[in-house]
Design an enzyme around this catalytic site. Structure first.
Site, short mmCIF file in Angstrom:
data_model
loop_
_atom_site.label_atom_id
_atom_site.label_comp_id
_atom_site.label_asym_id
_atom_site.label_seq_id
_atom_site.Cartn_x
_atom_site.Cartn_y
_atom_site.Cartn_z
N ARG A 125 9.53 34.64 50.92
CA ARG A 125 10.81 34.42 50.24
C ARG A 125 11.45 33.07 50.55
O ARG A 125 12.65 32.88 50.42
CB ARG A 125 11.80 35.55 50.51
CG ARG A 125 11.27 36.89 50.05
CD ARG A 125 12.35 37.92 49.91
NE ARG A 125 11.78 39.14 49.41
CZ ARG A 125 11.27 40.10 50.18
NH1 ARG A 125 11.28 39.97 51.49
NH2 ARG A 125 10.76 41.18 49.63
N LYS A 147 12.27 20.46 41.28
CA LYS A 147 11.60 21.27 40.24
C LYS A 147 10.20 21.57 40.73
O LYS A 147 9.43 20.66 41.05
CB LYS A 147 11.53 20.48 38.93
CG LYS A 147 12.78 20.56 38.11
CD LYS A 147 12.54 20.03 36.71
CE LYS A 147 13.82 20.10 35.90
NZ LYS A 147 13.67 19.45 34.57
N GLU A 189 7.84 6.78 33.32
CA GLU A 189 9.02 7.47 33.88
C GLU A 189 10.03 6.44 34.43
O GLU A 189 11.23 6.68 34.40
CB GLU A 189 8.61 8.44 34.99
CG GLU A 189 7.68 9.57 34.55
CD GLU A 189 8.41 10.74 33.86
OE1 GLU A 189 9.63 10.68 33.65
OE2 GLU A 189 7.70 11.72 33.52
N LYS A 231 17.72 9.07 39.89
CA LYS A 231 17.35 10.49 39.88
C LYS A 231 18.23 11.27 40.87
O LYS A 231 18.71 12.37 40.57
CB LYS A 231 15.87 10.67 40.23
CG LYS A 231 15.47 12.13 40.31
CD LYS A 231 14.41 12.54 39.38
CE LYS A 231 14.32 14.06 39.29
NZ LYS A 231 13.03 14.55 38.93
N GLU A 241 20.05 21.61 35.80
CA GLU A 241 19.88 21.17 34.41
C GLU A 241 20.75 21.94 33.41
O GLU A 241 20.25 22.49 32.44
CB GLU A 241 18.40 21.24 34.02
CG GLU A 241 18.09 20.34 32.84
CD GLU A 241 16.60 20.20 32.57
OE1 GLU A 241 15.85 19.82 33.46
OE2 GLU A 241 16.21 20.51 31.44
N ARG A 245 21.10 16.41 33.58
CA ARG A 245 19.72 16.36 34.08
C ARG A 245 18.70 16.42 32.94
O ARG A 245 17.59 15.90 33.07
CB ARG A 245 19.47 17.48 35.11
CG ARG A 245 18.09 17.38 35.71
CD ARG A 245 17.89 18.15 36.98
NE ARG A 245 16.54 17.96 37.47
CZ ARG A 245 16.10 18.36 38.64
NH1 ARG A 245 16.90 18.98 39.47
NH2 ARG A 245 14.86 18.14 39.00
N ASN A 249 14.44 14.31 30.68
CA ASN A 249 13.30 14.78 29.88
C ASN A 249 13.10 13.95 28.62
O ASN A 249 12.44 14.40 27.68
CB ASN A 249 13.50 16.25 29.50
CG ASN A 249 13.45 17.14 30.71
OD1 ASN A 249 12.67 16.88 31.63
ND2 ASN A 249 14.28 18.16 30.74
N HIS A 252 9.81 14.05 26.79
CA HIS A 252 9.00 15.13 27.36
C HIS A 252 8.72 16.26 26.38
O HIS A 252 7.69 16.93 26.50
CB HIS A 252 9.66 15.69 28.62
CG HIS A 252 9.51 14.79 29.82
ND1 HIS A 252 9.97 13.50 29.85
CD2 HIS A 252 8.94 15.00 31.04
CE1 HIS A 252 9.70 12.95 31.03
NE2 HIS A 252 9.07 13.84 31.77
N HIS A 256 5.06 16.98 26.23
CA HIS A 256 4.45 18.26 26.64
C HIS A 256 3.60 18.83 25.50
O HIS A 256 2.55 19.44 25.74
CB HIS A 256 5.53 19.27 27.04
CG HIS A 256 6.16 18.97 28.36
ND1 HIS A 256 7.30 19.61 28.81
CD2 HIS A 256 5.82 18.11 29.35
CE1 HIS A 256 7.61 19.13 30.01
NE2 HIS A 256 6.74 18.23 30.35
N HIS A 269 0.10 13.10 32.21
CA HIS A 269 1.49 13.42 31.88
C HIS A 269 2.27 12.16 31.47
O HIS A 269 2.94 12.13 30.44
CB HIS A 269 2.14 14.10 33.09
CG HIS A 269 3.61 14.36 32.92
ND1 HIS A 269 4.11 15.23 31.98
CD2 HIS A 269 4.69 13.83 33.56
CE1 HIS A 269 5.44 15.24 32.06
NE2 HIS A 269 5.81 14.41 33.01
N1 GLY Z 1 11.39 15.64 35.73
C1 GLY Z 1 12.68 15.88 35.24
C2 GLY Z 1 13.58 16.50 36.25
O1 GLY Z 1 13.27 16.52 37.42
O2 GLY Z 1 14.60 17.02 35.90
#
Ligand code: GLY
Length: 365
Positions: A125, A147, A189, A231, A241, A245, A249, A252, A256, A269
């Site tokens: 946990r 993330k 990025e 960031k 997010e 945040r 993306n 993305h 994706h 990616h």
């Molecule tokens: N890679 C996008 C984020 O960390 O929110």
């Protein structure tokens, strides 16, 4: 007795109250980063992969002489970012009898980092973990902000958790052994931060792109530092997010879809994000929000970096729509996209003319 004196390293901080943590950035800093200070128990599980371990694992283990250090090497590649790979981490943790005070250390790119973080979030946990990202992409994006997770055959990063590390060590010395294609994948990025948040940084990148591609130490250190600063600021403001945040993306949702369609690992990616970023700018341009000049300037930078500026020719409009419909930003069945309002400012919206989106989806045909 010999006392090894370490230089004090400056750190950026991700400000999240009692879950705040430092990001150390510099060249050849793995051995100076006092990594042991961020380990609370005596057990450490280093998670790495087959190509990275021979290059950097020993240098890390040499920093951990006072700990029980075990290791697990995962297969390399986005196609192995699966629950089955995370199970390999659990198997080792249990076989070596790691308890709740164990610390996991991710030594590798984004795939290793995301899976190690997810394993740390789940094992008993929740146990501590440290990120030592070895690629440009993972240093400027995936290692910061918590993330974690794995892919599902039906969608990228669909299974995961927000779970913050105890520290991040971003050593740009690692890039000397990185394939050119991997460096390029990280550059998309980095450019993202200029587009969504910092117009001056975008201009600086235009002026320094060749130096970055050449791995110039000063230029690369600044590019990584400024990306991590942005960031860290965004994550501190919106950890889970709910708002800004999502700007991270940019490109993305398109990207994706490209990765999933082409088969994980075939397009990197960052390559898919580059093509996706150009698609997001193309749509922003069609909507009249940005000039064609900004689109062309971004394409020019990506070309210097060796990144694609068009989606794959074998993807139809329907492929895109179907795959974009499983994006995490989809709300009530509507595709929501990160678009650019002006250089340095993004927007997340589902309020755009779908005829224009269709034109964007067809730019490669
Ligand atoms: N890679 C996008 C984020 O960390 O929110």
């Amino acid at each position: 007795m010999n006392v090894v004196r370490r230089k004090r390293l400056d750190a950026l901080k991700v400000e999240l109250g009692d879950r705040s943590y430092p990001i150390f950035i510099g060249e050849n800093i793995l051995t100076q980063s006092n990594i042991a200070d961020y380990i609370s128990g005596i057990q450490v599980m280093v998670v790495s992969n087959e190509p990275i371990a021979p290059l950097h694992l020993q240098a890390l283990i040499d920093q951990l002489v006072d700990f029980q250090v075990d290791q697990v090497l995962l297969p390399d590649g986005e196609q192995f970012k699966t629950l089955a790979s995370v199970e390999l981490i659990f198997d080792q943790l249990l076989e070596k009898r790691h308890n709740r005070t164990s610390t996991l250390i991710a030594l590798g790119g984004g795939v290793v980092g995301d899976m190690t973080g997810f394993a740390a979030a789940c094992y008993q946990r929740g146990v501590n973990f440290i990120q030592i990202p070895t690629t440009l992409l993972s240093q400027v994006d995936s290692s910061v902000g918590g993330k974690t997770g794995v892919n599902h055959p039906l969608g990228k990063n669909m299974v995961g958790a927000f779970y913050q590390p105890q520290a991040v060590v971003a050593d740009i010395g690692f890039f000397s052994t990185l394939a050119k294609r991997e460096v390029a994948a990280g550059i998309s990025e980095v450019v993202k931060y200029g587009l969504i948040y910092d117009a001056d940084f975008f201009v600086w990148l235009e002026n320094n792109m060749q130096a970055i591609v050449n791995l110039d130490s000063q230029a690369m250190t600044y590019a990584v530092r400024r990306s991590c600063e942005i960031k860290a600021q965004v994550v501190a403001e919106d950890e889970t997010e709910q708002g800004i945040r999502a700007w991270l993306n940019l490109g993305h949702t398109f990207g994706h879809a490209i990765e999933t369609h082409q088969g994980y690992g075939n397009w990197l990616h960052g390559e898919a994000v580059a093509a996706g970023t150009i698609m997001a700018l193309d749509l922003s341009c069609r909507l009249g929000w940005i000039s064609e000049e900004l689109l062309e300037r971004t394409k020019a930078m990506f070309k210097v970096a060796g990144l694609p500026v068009l989606p794959p020719e074998n993807m139809t409009e329907d492929d895109f729509i179907q795959l974009m419909s499983v994006d995490k930003k989809v709300l009530e069945g509507k595709i929501r996209l990160v678009l650019i309002k002006e250089l340095g400012r993004a927007i997340v919206t589902d309020d755009f003319d779908h005829a224009l989106l269709k034109q964007t989806l067809a730019i490669a045909n």
